[in-house]
Design a protein around this motif. Sequence first.
Motif, mmCIF file in Angstrom:
data_model
loop_
_atom_site.group_PDB
_atom_site.id
_atom_site.type_symbol
_atom_site.label_atom_id
_atom_site.label_comp_id
_atom_site.label_asym_id
_atom_site.label_seq_id
_atom_site.Cartn_x
_atom_site.Cartn_y
_atom_site.Cartn_z
ATOM 1 N N PHE A 12 0.852 -1.178 0.000
ATOM 2 C CA PHE A 12 0.000 0.000 0.000
ATOM 3 C C PHE A 12 0.881 1.220 0.000
ATOM 4 N N SER A 13 0.480 2.247 -0.720
ATOM 5 C CA SER A 13 1.231 3.477 -0.542
ATOM 6 C C SER A 13 0.258 4.643 -0.481
ATOM 7 N N GLY A 14 0.614 5.660 0.203
ATOM 8 C CA GLY A 14 -0.269 6.793 0.382
ATOM 9 C C GLY A 14 -0.355 7.182 1.832
ATOM 10 N N ASP A 15 -1.547 7.084 2.385
ATOM 11 C CA ASP A 15 -1.818 7.615 3.706
ATOM 12 C C ASP A 15 -1.786 6.519 4.777
ATOM 13 N N LEU A 16 -0.650 6.429 5.462
ATOM 14 C CA LEU A 16 -0.462 5.394 6.490
ATOM 15 C C LEU A 16 -1.324 5.610 7.729
ATOM 16 N N SER A 17 -1.794 6.834 7.893
ATOM 17 C CA SER A 17 -2.486 7.180 9.130
ATOM 18 C C SER A 17 -3.739 6.334 9.339
ATOM 19 N N ASN A 18 -4.283 5.810 8.220
ATOM 20 C CA ASN A 18 -5.509 5.016 8.294
ATOM 21 C C ASN A 18 -5.325 3.608 8.812
ATOM 22 N N LEU A 19 -4.111 3.093 8.685
ATOM 23 C CA LEU A 19 -3.884 1.688 9.038
ATOM 24 C C LEU A 19 -3.879 1.504 10.548
ATOM 25 N N THR A 20 -4.544 0.431 10.973
ATOM 26 C CA THR A 20 -4.575 0.136 12.406
ATOM 27 C C THR A 20 -3.304 -0.596 12.786
ATOM 28 N N ALA A 21 -2.599 -0.064 13.762
ATOM 29 C CA ALA A 21 -1.327 -0.650 14.180
ATOM 30 C C ALA A 21 -1.464 -1.264 15.572
ATOM 31 N N PRO A 22 -0.634 -2.281 15.868
ATOM 32 C CA PRO A 22 -0.685 -2.871 17.207
ATOM 33 C C PRO A 22 -0.249 -1.858 18.274
ATOM 34 N N PRO A 23 -0.767 -2.042 19.489
ATOM 35 C CA PRO A 23 -0.567 -1.070 20.562
ATOM 36 C C PRO A 23 0.886 -0.701 20.853
ATOM 37 N N PHE A 24 1.825 -1.666 20.767
ATOM 38 C CA PHE A 24 3.193 -1.373 21.207
ATOM 39 C C PHE A 24 3.852 -0.269 20.384
ATOM 40 N N ILE A 25 3.315 -0.013 19.175
ATOM 41 C CA ILE A 25 3.949 0.954 18.288
ATOM 42 C C ILE A 25 3.243 2.314 18.319
ATOM 43 N N LEU A 26 2.199 2.426 19.152
ATOM 44 C CA LEU A 26 1.446 3.677 19.193
ATOM 45 C C LEU A 26 2.106 4.707 20.097
ATOM 46 N N SER A 27 2.170 5.942 19.586
ATOM 47 C CA SER A 27 2.651 7.052 20.401
ATOM 48 C C SER A 27 1.440 7.763 20.997
ATOM 49 N N PRO A 28 1.558 8.247 22.233
ATOM 50 C CA PRO A 28 0.437 8.975 22.835
ATOM 51 C C PRO A 28 0.386 10.434 22.412
ATOM 52 N N VAL A 29 1.184 10.795 21.408
ATOM 53 C CA VAL A 29 1.287 12.198 21.005
ATOM 54 C C VAL A 29 0.722 12.382 19.596
ATOM 55 N N SER A 30 -0.078 13.416 19.434
ATOM 56 C CA SER A 30 -0.675 13.694 18.136
ATOM 57 C C SER A 30 0.316 14.418 17.229
ATOM 58 N N LEU A 31 0.142 14.220 15.935
ATOM 59 C CA LEU A 31 1.008 14.859 14.946
ATOM 60 C C LEU A 31 0.930 16.395 15.016
ATOM 61 N N THR A 32 -0.140 16.927 15.597
ATOM 62 C CA THR A 32 -0.220 18.397 15.700
ATOM 63 C C THR A 32 0.836 18.958 16.654
ATOM 64 N N GLU A 33 1.432 18.095 17.480
ATOM 65 C CA GLU A 33 2.474 18.596 18.392
ATOM 66 C C GLU A 33 3.840 18.696 17.713
#
Length: 380
Positions: free
Chosen positions: A21-42
């Motif tokens: 897939f190429s394009g917008d990765l933000s849509n893909l659901t990722a497993p919890p261990f790789i999630l950051s608690p910070v939004s891209l707006t920061e």
Amino acid sequence: GAVPSSQRSSWTQFVKAIASFSGDLSNLTAPPFILSPVSLTEYPSYWGERPALFAAIADGPTEEERQLRVTRWFISTLKGQYTTRNDQLGSEKKPLNPTLGELFYGHWPDVHGSGEQSLVVEQVSHHPPITAYFIENKSKGLVLQGHNAQKTSFSAGAIIVKQIGHAILTLDLPSGAQETYLITLPRLRIDGIWYGSPYIELSDSSHIASSTGFVSVIEYKGKGYFSGKSHSFKASVYPPLPGFVATAKADPENLPQPSTTAKYVAEGTWVGTSKLKTGVPFTDVTGPRVEVQVADIETQDEYESRRLWREVARGIRTGDFELASREKSKIENAERQKRKDELAANSPWKLKHFEHIDSDPECLPPTEDAYVYTGFLAKQ
Ligand code: HCR
């Protein structure tokens, strides 16, 4: 490895999804261990974490010296931009995907008499994610404005991120004249994906083109090039060249090339130090960054990033992923409902601090869409 055994299959699934897939990765659901608690707006706050170097641009006595100082400041922000998650969270992580209209405000207090610096960020598009920002040091007449989007693809096991958008630095001189610096952004390569410990290397080149005619070209290399070290760069600063105008979309091949015509060349790493060819030290980011100060969550508006994502972030930080995913769904559902209501009422979402301007192929430099800061008027 870095992938918790219980999340191995969902990681494999995620990596396969990225790869096909190429394009917008933000849509893909990722497993919890790789999630950051910070939004891209920061993330635009990384631009502001070297306030003394930023302020120093205004005090540069000549065009040439100001070009050097802009280049020094820019390179000194790279470590914060691209290695902070590794340093703080152990690896690069997937940031929270901002909602349309999400806001992030902050400031850096005046410490050494170089003036206060302020930050306004607004998520100006949800799909694809586009973040617009405005950073100002009023007392120095300095403004940095820009927007950020990404195009991602997968190649040889790595995620390649092409950054769309650019930043424009303006300096109001005491004489009343204004200088501008067009700043383009490097390409990213995210390695370590299979092992679940992603990290970033910069590649290709970016440039800083000034209205004075000076141009800096910054080339990025990983291990095995200039210095043999990761995170290496070589910056060449060129004096005004006859007939040369660098634009946001300038073909790297068309940028000034032979370093023989460069007035200055600096080499080193953007995570450590660098020197000019003459041996004079150029950058040093081994000292601490100055983090942005943000209002207490309790006093924030509901659209402000840390308030909006508070429960999701708490879930991620404490390992309560059920909480995180429940709260994330709430935000996403509310988002969808809002878009539906707006469509039904025929009243599209209005941006608060930025005006969207469609690309104008006639203007110089020709740009992609622009987001121009309109101030706080809409907030009242
Ligand atoms: C590519 C990226 C989102 C965008 C992030 C940007 C480019 C945003 C603008 C900042 O000025 C600099 C910056 C730094 C980040 O390194 C970069 C992010 C790294 C990962 C993230 C992907 C959308 C997520 C990929 C998921 C992987 C980590 C599993």
